[in-house]
Design a protein around this motif. Structure first.
Motif, mmCIF file in Angstrom:
data_model
loop_
_atom_site.group_PDB
_atom_site.id
_atom_site.type_symbol
_atom_site.label_atom_id
_atom_site.label_comp_id
_atom_site.label_asym_id
_atom_site.label_seq_id
_atom_site.Cartn_x
_atom_site.Cartn_y
_atom_site.Cartn_z
ATOM 1 N N LYS A 197 53.711 37.184 41.012
ATOM 2 C CA LYS A 197 52.399 36.162 40.302
ATOM 3 C C LYS A 197 53.830 35.440 39.649
ATOM 4 O O LYS A 197 55.273 35.709 39.192
ATOM 5 N N ASP A 228 48.629 30.775 37.111
ATOM 6 C CA ASP A 228 47.216 30.943 38.170
ATOM 7 C C ASP A 228 48.125 30.441 39.387
ATOM 8 O O ASP A 228 47.669 29.852 40.034
ATOM 9 N N TRP A 245 50.931 31.995 42.615
ATOM 10 C CA TRP A 245 51.183 33.238 43.342
ATOM 11 C C TRP A 245 52.197 32.353 44.576
ATOM 12 O O TRP A 245 51.879 32.176 45.181
ATOM 13 N N THR A 293 44.827 31.622 42.158
ATOM 14 C CA THR A 293 44.711 32.395 42.161
ATOM 15 C C THR A 293 43.122 32.217 43.021
ATOM 16 O O THR A 293 42.874 33.565 44.213
ATOM 17 N N HIS A 308 41.701 34.240 45.810
ATOM 18 C CA HIS A 308 40.233 34.862 46.337
ATOM 19 C C HIS A 308 39.387 34.182 47.659
ATOM 20 O O HIS A 308 38.455 35.104 48.134
ATOM 21 N N ASP A 367 42.849 40.438 46.755
ATOM 22 C CA ASP A 367 42.619 40.574 45.046
ATOM 23 C C ASP A 367 44.022 41.412 44.261
ATOM 24 O O ASP A 367 44.304 41.832 44.886
ATOM 25 N N ALA A 421 45.012 42.630 41.333
ATOM 26 C CA ALA A 421 44.405 43.369 40.901
ATOM 27 C C ALA A 421 44.835 44.555 41.179
ATOM 28 O O ALA A 421 45.249 45.769 41.123
ATOM 29 N N ARG A 422 43.998 44.346 42.879
ATOM 30 C CA ARG A 422 44.291 45.349 43.996
ATOM 31 C C ARG A 422 45.780 46.543 44.129
ATOM 32 O O ARG A 422 46.170 47.347 44.180
ATOM 33 N N GLY A 433 47.684 46.418 41.683
ATOM 34 C CA GLY A 433 48.286 46.061 39.859
ATOM 35 C C GLY A 433 49.233 44.956 39.893
ATOM 36 O O GLY A 433 49.736 45.159 38.522
ATOM 37 N N LEU A 434 48.628 43.687 40.024
ATOM 38 C CA LEU A 434 49.000 42.818 39.538
ATOM 39 C C LEU A 434 47.601 42.118 38.705
ATOM 40 O O LEU A 434 46.633 42.072 38.932
ATOM 41 N N SER A 435 48.220 41.465 37.423
ATOM 42 C CA SER A 435 46.960 41.101 36.112
ATOM 43 C C SER A 435 47.305 39.518 36.875
ATOM 44 O O SER A 435 47.582 39.038 37.132
ATOM 45 N N VAL A 436 45.377 39.243 37.024
ATOM 46 C CA VAL A 436 45.244 38.313 37.222
ATOM 47 C C VAL A 436 45.645 36.886 35.535
ATOM 48 O O VAL A 436 45.534 35.918 35.575
#
Length: 74
Positions: free
Chosen positions: A34, A38, A40, A57, A61, A66, A68-69, A71-74
């Motif tokens: 990240k 918004d 990456w 982001t 998508h 994803d 989050a898959r 371990g990263l937060s959106v």
């Protein structure tokens, strides 16, 4: 992401990349970081000499990625 923002103007020095692959890695891996609210960066451990590609982001998508898959937060 603010409209008109150039993702390639964002500084990624010091960015922490995580492995973002779907299974056991034997030859290297895709990496993800990240780099903004918004934004990456997507790299390739097999080609560390190549600069990471950058995506919003929404673009991740749309490609079925994803954060989050991994371990990263959106």
């Amino acid at each position: 992401m603010m409209p008109g923002t150039d993702l390639y103007e964002l500084d990624i020095n010091g960015a922490t990349f995580v492995k973002a692959c779907g299974g056991p890695c034997t030859e290297g891996c895709v990496t993800l970081s990240k780099i903004g609210p918004d934004a990456w960066a997507l790299g390739d451990e097999k080609r560390p000499d190549i600069a990471p590609l950058r995506f919003t982001t929404e673009e991740l998508h749309a490609a079925g990625i994803d954060p989050a898959r991994f371990g990263l937060s959106v």
